[in-house]
Enzyme design. Structure first.
Site, PDB file in Angstrom:
ATOM      1  N   PRO A  86      22.126 -56.330 -25.790  1.00  0.00           N
ATOM      2  CA  PRO A  86      20.825 -56.025 -26.409  1.00  0.00           C
ATOM      3  C   PRO A  86      20.812 -56.310 -27.911  1.00  0.00           C
ATOM      4  O   PRO A  86      19.751 -56.342 -28.527  1.00  0.00           O
ATOM      5  CB  PRO A  86      20.627 -54.522 -26.136  1.00  0.00           C
ATOM      6  N   GLU A 113      28.977 -49.933 -20.597  1.00  0.00           N
ATOM      7  CA  GLU A 113      29.218 -48.817 -21.533  1.00  0.00           C
ATOM      8  C   GLU A 113      29.596 -49.273 -22.941  1.00  0.00           C
ATOM      9  O   GLU A 113      29.733 -48.461 -23.836  1.00  0.00           O
ATOM     10  CB  GLU A 113      30.299 -47.888 -20.969  1.00  0.00           C
ATOM     11  N   ARG A 150      15.705 -73.983 -13.781  1.00  0.00           N
ATOM     12  CA  ARG A 150      14.426 -74.565 -13.375  1.00  0.00           C
ATOM     13  C   ARG A 150      13.965 -75.679 -14.324  1.00  0.00           C
ATOM     14  O   ARG A 150      13.080 -76.464 -13.988  1.00  0.00           O
ATOM     15  CB  ARG A 150      13.348 -73.501 -13.188  1.00  0.00           C
ATOM     16  N   ASP A 164       3.545 -74.263 -17.921  1.00  0.00           N
ATOM     17  CA  ASP A 164       4.001 -72.866 -17.909  1.00  0.00           C
ATOM     18  C   ASP A 164       3.571 -72.120 -19.157  1.00  0.00           C
ATOM     19  O   ASP A 164       3.500 -72.714 -20.222  1.00  0.00           O
ATOM     20  CB  ASP A 164       5.532 -72.817 -17.971  1.00  0.00           C
TER      21      ASP A 164
HETATM   22  N1  ADE Z   1      22.794 -55.769 -21.626  1.00  0.00           N
HETATM   23  C1  ADE Z   1      22.158 -54.590 -21.611  1.00  0.00           C
HETATM   24  N2  ADE Z   1      20.885 -54.720 -22.004  1.00  0.00           N
HETATM   25  C2  ADE Z   1      20.701 -56.044 -22.278  1.00  0.00           C
HETATM   26  C3  ADE Z   1      19.609 -56.799 -22.740  1.00  0.00           C
HETATM   27  N3  ADE Z   1      18.418 -56.249 -23.020  1.00  0.00           N
HETATM   28  N4  ADE Z   1      19.779 -58.123 -22.908  1.00  0.00           N
HETATM   29  C4  ADE Z   1      20.985 -58.686 -22.658  1.00  0.00           C
HETATM   30  N5  ADE Z   1      22.045 -58.022 -22.240  1.00  0.00           N
HETATM   31  C5  ADE Z   1      21.922 -56.705 -22.041  1.00  0.00           C
END
Ligand code: ADE
Length: 258
Positions: A86, A113, A150, A164
Site C-alpha cells: 500500500p 503482516e 489484456r 476503455d
Molecule cells: N498489499 C496490501 N494492500 C495493498 C494495496 N492496496 N496495494 C498493493 N499491495 C497491497
C-alpha cells in the site's frame, strides 16, 4: 511476456490463470505465468519465512534473506521487479501500459503482516492498487497481471481496449445491446441510425459527460480537441438545465462544479 509471481499463497492464483482471457492468453502463448512459492527459499527446516519484529510489537515480519534469495534465483537478466504494497506508487492504466512493454515481470507479493524494510531495496518499484489495505499483496499482483496481460498483442483485439475508460484519459462511453426497449428505458436512437459519424459524436460526447460528472479530476489533465471543447460546452449547457436531476444522481458533486 513472462510474469513470475513470488508468493506465500500460489493456490490463490488458480482462479485467474484457469479462466477467461488470462487462460486464453496463456494457452495462445501470449504470456506465461510462473508461480513461485517463497517458502522454497527458506533455509529453515520448517520453511519459516517470517519472524517477530525487532523492537517488539504484534505480528510477524517477512524476512529479507528469504525474499533476497527468491528474487536472485528468479530475476534472470532482465526482469522488472515489483513489490506490491500500500506504500507504493498508485497503479493506473498508464502504469499498466508501461509494464506491458516489459519482457519479464517479477512480482513480489507483500506480506499480510509486514515485511523487512530492506526488501524495498531489492526491487525496481513498489506498486499500490489503491488506498486501502488488503490482507496480502496477492490480489494486487493479480490486478496488475490481469490489466497488463489484456494489453499484450493478441490477448484481446486492440479495438476492444482502445476506448476503455482511462485509455485515452476519459471514462468510456455508455454501451447498449438488445432488447432495444426494456422496462420503459430505450437504447438511444442515434445508436440505431447506422450513421457512423453521428454515433461517433454521440460516444465522444457521452464519454465527456461521464467524465465530467464522475471524474472531473481526469478532465483537468486532458487536452481537449476543438470538437471536444464544443461538445463539453454543449454538455455544460444541458447540465445547467438539468442541474437538480444530476445533483440527485451524483449528490457528492456540488452544483457549481458543473
Ligand atoms: N498489499 C496490501 N494492500 C495493498 C494495496 N492496496 N496495494 C498493493 N499491495 C497491497
Amino acid at each position: 511476456m513472462k510474469i513470475k509471481i513470488l508468493t506465500l499463497f500460489p493456490k490463490m492464483f488458480e482462479g485467474i490463470i484457469n479462466e477467461s482471457i488470462i487462460k486464453r492468453a496463456i494457452d495462445k502463448e501470449v504470456c506465461e505465468i510462473e508461480l513461485i512459492d517463497m517458502r522454497d527459499y527458506s533455509l529453515d527446516k520448517h520453511h519459516h519465512v517470517d519472524d517477530t519484529p525487532c523492537g517488539g510489537g504484534a505480528g510477524m515480519v517477512l524476512a529479507c534473506d528469504v525474499v533476497d534469495r527468491a528474487i536472485k534465483a528468479n530475476k534472470g537478466n532482465s526482469a522488472h521487479v515489483i513489490l506490491t504494497t500500500p506504500q507504493g506508487i498508485k497503479y493506473d492504466q498508464k502504469v499498466a501500459y508501461r509494464l506491458a512493454k516489459e519482457e519479464e515481470l517479477l512480482i513480489v507479493c507483500g506480506h499480510y503482516e509486514g515485511f523487512d524494510e530492506r526488501i524495498r531495496s531489492y526491487v525496481d518499484e513498489e506498486i499500490s492498487i489503491g488506498d486501502y489495505v488488503l490482507t496480502g499483496g496477492e490480489i494486487a499482483a493479480m490486478a496488475i497481471s490481469d490489466s497488463v496481460i489484456r494489453l499484450l498483442d493478441k490477448a484481446i483485439r486492440k479495438e476492444s481496449y482502445m476506448d476503455d475508460s482511462f485509455s485515452n484519459g476519459l471514462l468510456e462511453y455508455p454501451q447498449y445491446t438488445r432488447p432495444i426497449s426494456y422496462n420503459g428505458e430505450n437504447v438511444p436512437e442515434v445508436l440505431l441510425s447506422g450513421n457512423h459519424k453521428l454515433i461517433e459524436r454521440f460516444r465522444k460526447k457521452e464519454s465527456l459527460r461521464k467524465t465530467l460528472l464522475r471524474r472531473p479530476d481526469l478532465l483537468e489533465n486532458y487536452k481537449l480537441s476543438k470538437e471536444e471543447a464544443i461538445l463539453l460546452e454543449e454538455i455544460k449547457g444541458e447540465l445547467k438545465w438539468k442541474n437538480l436531476e444530476y445533483y440527485y444522481i451524483f449528490p457528492h458533486f456540488h452544483l457549481n462544479t458543473v
